[in-house]
Design a protein around this motif. Structure first.
Motif, PDB file in Angstrom:
ATOM      1  N   HIS A 223       0.823  -1.224   0.000  1.00 41.92           N
ATOM      2  CA  HIS A 223       0.000   0.000   0.000  1.00 41.92           C
ATOM      3  C   HIS A 223       0.851   1.266   0.000  1.00 41.92           C
ATOM      4  O   HIS A 223       0.302   2.373   0.127  1.00 41.92           O
ATOM      5  CB  HIS A 223      -0.956   0.016   1.196  1.00 41.92           C
ATOM      6  CG  HIS A 223      -2.209  -0.766   0.964  1.00 41.92           C
ATOM      7  ND1 HIS A 223      -3.197  -0.368   0.082  1.00 41.92           N
ATOM      8  CD2 HIS A 223      -2.632  -1.942   1.499  1.00 41.92           C
ATOM      9  CE1 HIS A 223      -4.179  -1.256   0.086  1.00 41.92           C
ATOM     10  NE2 HIS A 223      -3.858  -2.227   0.927  1.00 41.92           N
ATOM     11  N   ARG A 225       2.967   4.147  -1.892  1.00 34.13           N
ATOM     12  CA  ARG A 225       2.791   4.757  -3.206  1.00 34.13           C
ATOM     13  C   ARG A 225       3.980   5.659  -3.538  1.00 34.13           C
ATOM     14  O   ARG A 225       4.625   6.204  -2.640  1.00 34.13           O
ATOM     15  CB  ARG A 225       1.481   5.552  -3.264  1.00 34.13           C
ATOM     16  CG  ARG A 225       0.225   4.685  -3.079  1.00 34.13           C
ATOM     17  CD  ARG A 225       0.067   3.673  -4.209  1.00 34.13           C
ATOM     18  NE  ARG A 225      -1.115   2.830  -4.040  1.00 34.13           N
ATOM     19  CZ  ARG A 225      -1.070   1.555  -3.684  1.00 34.13           C
ATOM     20  NH1 ARG A 225       0.103   0.976  -3.421  1.00 34.13           N
ATOM     21  NH2 ARG A 225      -2.177   0.848  -3.575  1.00 34.13           N
ATOM     22  N   GLY A 230       1.192   6.673   0.554  1.00 36.66           N
ATOM     23  CA  GLY A 230       0.708   5.379   1.001  1.00 36.66           C
ATOM     24  C   GLY A 230       1.001   5.111   2.464  1.00 36.66           C
ATOM     25  O   GLY A 230       1.399   6.003   3.225  1.00 36.66           O
ATOM     26  N   GLU A 237       9.143   6.423  -3.939  1.00 38.43           N
ATOM     27  CA  GLU A 237       9.504   5.499  -5.018  1.00 38.43           C
ATOM     28  C   GLU A 237      10.814   4.738  -4.813  1.00 38.43           C
ATOM     29  O   GLU A 237      10.841   3.505  -4.948  1.00 38.43           O
ATOM     30  CB  GLU A 237       9.519   6.250  -6.355  1.00 38.43           C
ATOM     31  CG  GLU A 237       9.575   5.370  -7.587  1.00 38.43           C
ATOM     32  CD  GLU A 237      10.975   4.915  -7.925  1.00 38.43           C
ATOM     33  OE1 GLU A 237      11.122   3.822  -8.533  1.00 38.43           O
ATOM     34  OE2 GLU A 237      11.919   5.639  -7.558  1.00 38.43           O
ATOM     35  N   LYS A 245       5.431  -2.851  -5.787  1.00 42.81           N
ATOM     36  CA  LYS A 245       4.802  -1.966  -6.787  1.00 42.81           C
ATOM     37  C   LYS A 245       3.888  -2.764  -7.714  1.00 42.81           C
ATOM     38  O   LYS A 245       2.771  -2.332  -8.040  1.00 42.81           O
ATOM     39  CB  LYS A 245       5.879  -1.245  -7.597  1.00 42.81           C
ATOM     40  CG  LYS A 245       6.728  -0.263  -6.808  1.00 42.81           C
ATOM     41  CD  LYS A 245       7.841   0.298  -7.680  1.00 42.81           C
ATOM     42  CE  LYS A 245       8.819   1.132  -6.871  1.00 42.81           C
ATOM     43  NZ  LYS A 245       9.980   1.598  -7.683  1.00 42.81           N
ATOM     44  N   GLY A 248       0.867  -3.786  -5.741  1.00 45.34           N
ATOM     45  CA  GLY A 248      -0.008  -2.634  -5.515  1.00 45.34           C
ATOM     46  C   GLY A 248      -0.933  -2.375  -6.691  1.00 45.34           C
ATOM     47  O   GLY A 248      -2.115  -2.039  -6.510  1.00 45.34           O
ATOM     48  N   SER A 252      -5.009  -3.062  -6.445  1.00 48.51           N
ATOM     49  CA  SER A 252      -5.960  -1.989  -6.716  1.00 48.51           C
ATOM     50  C   SER A 252      -6.917  -2.382  -7.838  1.00 48.51           C
ATOM     51  O   SER A 252      -8.126  -2.150  -7.747  1.00 48.51           O
ATOM     52  CB  SER A 252      -5.216  -0.702  -7.097  1.00 48.51           C
ATOM     53  OG  SER A 252      -4.451  -0.217  -6.024  1.00 48.51           O
ATOM     54  N   LEU A 282       1.170   7.564  -8.043  1.00 48.34           N
ATOM     55  CA  LEU A 282       0.853   6.421  -7.188  1.00 48.34           C
ATOM     56  C   LEU A 282       1.485   5.140  -7.702  1.00 48.34           C
ATOM     57  O   LEU A 282       1.996   4.333  -6.932  1.00 48.34           O
ATOM     58  CB  LEU A 282      -0.671   6.231  -7.096  1.00 48.34           C
ATOM     59  CG  LEU A 282      -1.489   7.437  -6.634  1.00 48.34           C
ATOM     60  CD1 LEU A 282      -2.972   7.076  -6.604  1.00 48.34           C
ATOM     61  CD2 LEU A 282      -1.019   7.921  -5.274  1.00 48.34           C
ATOM     62  N   TYR A 283       1.438   4.970  -9.032  1.00 49.58           N
ATOM     63  CA  TYR A 283       1.904   3.729  -9.657  1.00 49.58           C
ATOM     64  C   TYR A 283       2.967   4.024 -10.709  1.00 49.58           C
ATOM     65  O   TYR A 283       2.939   5.066 -11.378  1.00 49.58           O
ATOM     66  CB  TYR A 283       0.730   2.992 -10.316  1.00 49.58           C
ATOM     67  CG  TYR A 283      -0.471   2.827  -9.426  1.00 49.58           C
ATOM     68  CD1 TYR A 283      -0.473   1.903  -8.388  1.00 49.58           C
ATOM     69  CD2 TYR A 283      -1.612   3.607  -9.606  1.00 49.58           C
ATOM     70  CE1 TYR A 283      -1.583   1.751  -7.556  1.00 49.58           C
ATOM     71  CE2 TYR A 283      -2.727   3.461  -8.789  1.00 49.58           C
ATOM     72  CZ  TYR A 283      -2.708   2.543  -7.766  1.00 49.58           C
ATOM     73  OH  TYR A 283      -3.799   2.397  -6.952  1.00 49.58           O
ATOM     74  N   THR A 368      -6.704   4.625  -4.316  1.00 51.97           N
ATOM     75  CA  THR A 368      -5.965   4.229  -3.124  1.00 51.97           C
ATOM     76  C   THR A 368      -6.837   3.474  -2.131  1.00 51.97           C
ATOM     77  O   THR A 368      -6.396   3.132  -1.053  1.00 51.97           O
ATOM     78  CB  THR A 368      -5.374   5.462  -2.418  1.00 51.97           C
ATOM     79  OG1 THR A 368      -6.430   6.354  -2.055  1.00 51.97           O
ATOM     80  CG2 THR A 368      -4.392   6.175  -3.308  1.00 51.97           C
TER      81      THR A 368
END
Length: 369
Positions: A223, A225, A230, A237, A245, A248, A252, A282-283, A368
């Motif tokens: 979770h 980000r 997150g 990162e 990653k 995640g 989601s 986020l991703y 999220t």
């Protein structure tokens, strides 16, 4: 076969694919005739879509990513071990050894993925939602292993990634059910409790024999980000492991495409739009591109409306460009059924676009969530 939302089912229709419960047991088999009572039960069990038999698309087949038998065995193992972990009477020192069991599940999934290298991610919601956690854990594992194979991880790397993804939510076994399955919006305090599942998962797995420490970190970090928004540690990162990653993104996506007590499910193209709204923040962008390349944005069997006014059913997906499928046109622009349906390949008709999908809902939850 044709894919219909539960709300479009009519008595007299017949199933084209099996429906399973949370233990992997078949509730309804192919060919079962739907009555008003059965449709009501399917709705109450939280199903989103089902495949039905249809004379216009009786030549259309949808192959599962992983066989029903593998799913059944995996769900049984997940249920058994998660229930043991959740039981307050069981001390940690007496947990069953879960490493061997879950390694076997991962190896079985990898073998099936290897047998079908061109497999695409279809909807994975043809089961009741009696226990969302079990199915979600399995779905995320399947999605993540597929992404890992496309990315090029070795078999040994995939095994660790698979165990980490299969057990990413194991910490939810220690979250009170009244919070985990609350039908309404969570309070801030309840949401803080939910977030503890990442720390619980890490503590459960980090010393478990047969579980790689990296798999425990997948439970801890899935979770987190890229921009630090997150939890549980607000990592950015560079400090988030690539495995977390990937998980995640899969986590989601499956949450968005599965109905919950507090919202309806999204269709794949909607969920992908939500994920891309968090691209780079986020991703990971490159990971999302890999994911997009393996997603059946418009699943086989779904009913679509085209920009020329025609309406039909998706009957084939081009693995190279999944967003341009072949559509079997059944109705003209006036809504009249065609006496002779025909297949329209959108790959060769660039001016024609898909403008609507049956079963589409307007509610867009946060990526999220």
């Amino acid at each position: 076969m044709r894919l219909l939302p539960i709300t479009s089912l009519q008595p007299g229709m017949r199933l084209a694919k099996k429906i399973f419960n949370d233990e992997g047991v078949v509730l309804l088999r192919e060919g079962a005739e739907l009555s008003a009572g059965i449709i009501r039960k399917l709705y109450n069990h939280g199903l989103d879509y089902v495949y039905i038999q249809d004379k216009d698309t009786d030549d259309v087949m949808v192959n599962d990513i992983v066989s029903a038998e593998i799913k059944r065995k995996a769900l049984k193992e997940i249920r058994t071990h998660f229930s043991s972990i959740a039981d307050p009477r069981v001390q940690k020192s007496s947990y069953p050894i879960i490493g061997k069991s879950f390694s076997g599940i991962v190896d079985s999934i990898l073998m099936e993925l290897s047998d079908n290298p061109e497999v695409m991610v279809m909807l994975m919601s043809m089961h009741t939602k009696d226990h969302y956690l079990y199915h979600h854990s399995l779905n995320v594992c399947i999605y993540t292993l597929l992404l890992g194979k496309v990315h090029g991880y070795s078999v040994d790397e995939l095994r660790v990634l698979g165990i980490g993804s299969l057990l990413h939510d194991v910490g939810k076994a220690h979250i009170p059910n009244e919070i985990l399955f609350k039908p309404g919006r969570l309070t801030d305090e309840e949401y803080d409790t939910i977030k503890l599942h990442t720390e619980y998962g890490f503590k459960i797995l980090k010393d478990e024999p047969g579980i790689p420490l990296l798999a425990a970190h997948c439970a801890y970090q899935h979770h987190e980000r890229l921009n630090g928004s997150g939890y549980p540690r607000g990592l950015t990162e560079p400090d988030i492991h690539d495995y977390a990653k990937w998980i995640g993104i899969a986590d989601s996506y499956d949450a968005l495409t599965t109905s919950r007590v507090y919202r309806a499910a999204m269709l794949p193209h909607q969920a992908l739009d939500v994920l891309y709204s968090g691209s780079g923040t986020l991703y990971d962008r490159s990971m999302l591109e890999v994911f997009k390349s393996r997603i059946a944005i418009y699943p086989i069997g779904v009913t679509v409306t085209l920009s020329n006014g025609y309406k039909g059913v998706v009957v084939h997906i081009h693995t190279s460009i999944p967003q341009r499928p072949i559509v079997r046109v059944l109705f003209n622009e006036a809504g009249e059924r065609l006496p002779a349906p025909f297949d329209l390949d959108l790959l060769g008709h660039h001016s024609v676009m898909i403008t609507a999908v049956e079963g589409m809902n307007a509610h867009m939850p946060s990526p999220t969530a």
